[in-house]
Design an enzyme around this catalytic site. Structure first.
Site, PDB file in Angstrom:
ATOM      1  N   ASP A  16      65.211   1.599  94.452  1.00 55.93           N
ATOM      2  CA  ASP A  16      65.139   1.957  93.296  1.00 55.93           C
ATOM      3  C   ASP A  16      63.929   0.764  92.487  1.00 55.93           C
ATOM      4  O   ASP A  16      64.303  -0.080  91.864  1.00 55.93           O
ATOM      5  CB  ASP A  16      66.502   1.709  92.544  1.00 55.93           C
ATOM      6  CG  ASP A  16      66.666   2.515  91.042  1.00 55.93           C
ATOM      7  OD1 ASP A  16      65.557   3.007  90.735  1.00 55.93           O
ATOM      8  OD2 ASP A  16      67.710   2.096  90.564  1.00 55.93           O
ATOM      9  N   GLU A  95      59.715  10.901  87.077  1.00 53.07           N
ATOM     10  CA  GLU A  95      60.205  11.361  85.988  1.00 53.07           C
ATOM     11  C   GLU A  95      59.572  12.052  85.007  1.00 53.07           C
ATOM     12  O   GLU A  95      58.316  11.379  84.372  1.00 53.07           O
ATOM     13  CB  GLU A  95      61.149  10.374  85.302  1.00 53.07           C
ATOM     14  CG  GLU A  95      62.342  10.937  84.409  1.00 53.07           C
ATOM     15  CD  GLU A  95      63.559   9.906  84.459  1.00 53.07           C
ATOM     16  OE1 GLU A  95      64.376  10.194  83.524  1.00 53.07           O
ATOM     17  OE2 GLU A  95      63.793   9.051  85.533  1.00 53.07           O
ATOM     18  N   LYS A 131      61.849  14.291  88.667  1.00 56.82           N
ATOM     19  CA  LYS A 131      63.209  14.062  87.770  1.00 56.82           C
ATOM     20  C   LYS A 131      63.370  14.431  86.599  1.00 56.82           C
ATOM     21  O   LYS A 131      62.550  14.082  85.742  1.00 56.82           O
ATOM     22  CB  LYS A 131      63.259  12.371  87.785  1.00 56.82           C
ATOM     23  CG  LYS A 131      63.493  11.607  89.193  1.00 56.82           C
ATOM     24  CD  LYS A 131      63.513  10.078  89.048  1.00 56.82           C
ATOM     25  CE  LYS A 131      64.774   9.530  88.531  1.00 56.82           C
ATOM     26  NZ  LYS A 131      64.862   8.144  88.615  1.00 56.82           N
ATOM     27  N   THR A 155      68.730  13.503  87.547  1.00 51.39           N
ATOM     28  CA  THR A 155      69.440  12.295  86.883  1.00 51.39           C
ATOM     29  C   THR A 155      70.171  12.135  85.822  1.00 51.39           C
ATOM     30  O   THR A 155      70.291  13.234  85.178  1.00 51.39           O
ATOM     31  CB  THR A 155      68.056  11.039  86.961  1.00 51.39           C
ATOM     32  OG1 THR A 155      68.394  10.164  86.815  1.00 51.39           O
ATOM     33  CG2 THR A 155      67.096  11.693  85.624  1.00 51.39           C
ATOM     34  N   PHE A 177      75.274   8.218  88.523  1.00 53.42           N
ATOM     35  CA  PHE A 177      75.040   6.878  87.808  1.00 53.42           C
ATOM     36  C   PHE A 177      76.414   5.987  88.123  1.00 53.42           C
ATOM     37  O   PHE A 177      76.927   5.878  87.341  1.00 53.42           O
ATOM     38  CB  PHE A 177      74.727   6.858  86.557  1.00 53.42           C
ATOM     39  CG  PHE A 177      73.100   6.741  86.551  1.00 53.42           C
ATOM     40  CD1 PHE A 177      72.273   7.867  87.409  1.00 53.42           C
ATOM     41  CD2 PHE A 177      72.115   6.388  85.428  1.00 53.42           C
ATOM     42  CE1 PHE A 177      70.881   7.585  87.371  1.00 53.42           C
ATOM     43  CE2 PHE A 177      70.838   6.614  85.381  1.00 53.42           C
ATOM     44  CZ  PHE A 177      69.884   7.103  86.446  1.00 53.42           C
TER      45      PHE A 177
END
Length: 316
Positions: A16, A95, A131, A155, A177
């Site tokens: 990440d 993203e 994303k 996400t 998450f």
């Protein structure tokens, strides 16, 4: 064998981070970025060349000031993605603008532009994951993009309704998450004696995992946003886990034994009824944590997008 090596035998580990040095250090197969990570990367000296190239690119393309800023952002995202892909064997997640989270058509348009820019540079679309925030509009945008072999990573996923809708829309991958779910419950109910088996974030991902496996959905589950190493180990066996360099180092530094926690189970022959938009909105909004965290995540990513635009604007 250290814990990171052991985990990689059970789960695909994704870093990440947008920092190539970290990617090389931990030998990640895949990588994921977001506006916050892109903003962090652009503050590093080694990425100033990418920033300079983006400014030159935007000036060359032309247009008004707003258009130049937009084109420079696209260029940075693509250049950073290519930089990462040169150092991994798998995929990188890029993203779209969080401010398009409730605009299906705008999300599709931005995704197509990014893919076209990557392909112009010789990068196959199979190596890019777009994303999108897991709003209804984001999920439906992903459904359309997947039909054109543009794979998506949904996400900011917090509710079971989001996970169900993603699977039924044939989304390539979801990122529930874990840490942010834990944060919300810890803040609002205060978790005193910590246990992985009672961690709300861990429970949420396990529920999604077994649901997907029972009904044989192809959507990949990638646990994300961890707050402690125990959360990661509690999801050993999940399809993928995206882990920050801090926790990768913790795992690498420990040789303590741990067991696989998630296993495929017997599959059902009958699929459940598909969720409709009205049902999605109802069930998602029954989950106060999911509502709070989705909106907060969109705001935060949007704010970091604006910060990046201001940096570009001042340079232009």
């Amino acid at each position: 064998m250290n814990q990171l090596e052991a985990l990689k035998k059970m789960t695909t580990v994704v870093i990440d981070s947008g920092d190539v040095e970290s990617i090389l250090k931990y030998k990640s197969q895949d990588a994921t970025t977001n506006p916050s990570l892109v903003l962090q990367a652009m503050s590093l000296k080694i990425y100033q060349t990418l920033l300079d190239e983006a400014i030159s690119y935007a000036r060359k393309i032309g247009g008004n000031h707003k258009k130049k800023v937009e084109n420079a952002i696209y260029k940075i995202m693509v250049s950073l993605g290519i930089n990462i892909l040169e150092n991994i064997s798998g995929q990188v997640s890029i993203e779209v603008d969080a401010r398009n989270s409730f605009d299906k058509e705008a999300s599709i348009k931005q995704a197509n532009k990014l893919i076209n820019m990557f392909e112009t540079k010789g990068v196959n679309r199979s190596r890019i994951l777009i994303k999108l925030a897991a709003t209804w509009e984001g999920i439906k945008a992903a459904e359309e993009l997947e039909k054109n072999n543009i794979h998506c990573n949904l996400t900011l996923l917090f509710s079971f309704a989001q996970a169900k809708a993603c699977a039924e829309s044939n989304v390539y991958l979801i990122s529930p998450f874990v840490g942010r779910i834990y944060d919300w419950y810890n803040k609002n109910t205060f978790i005193n004696d910590y246990s992985c088996d009672t961690d709300p974030g861990v429970i949420a991902v396990r529920k999604i995992y077994y649901y997907y496996k029972e009904y044989n959905y192809s959507t990949i589950i990638m646990g994300a946003s961890f707050r402690r190493k125990e959360q990661i180990l509690a999801l050993a066996g999940c399809d993928r886990l995206t882990i920050s360099p801090v926790f990768l180092e913790e795992l690498k530094s420990s040789t303590d034994f741990f067991e696989r926690k998630l296993f495929c189970i017997k599959k059902s022959n009958k699929l459940p009824e598909k969720i409709r938009k009205s049902d999605f909105n109802w069930f998602h909004n029954q989950d106060a944590m999911a509502v709070d965290q989705l909106s907060d995540g969109i705001r935060r990513f949007g704010a970091d997008q604006i910060k990046l635009e201001k940096i570009i604007s001042s340079r232009l």
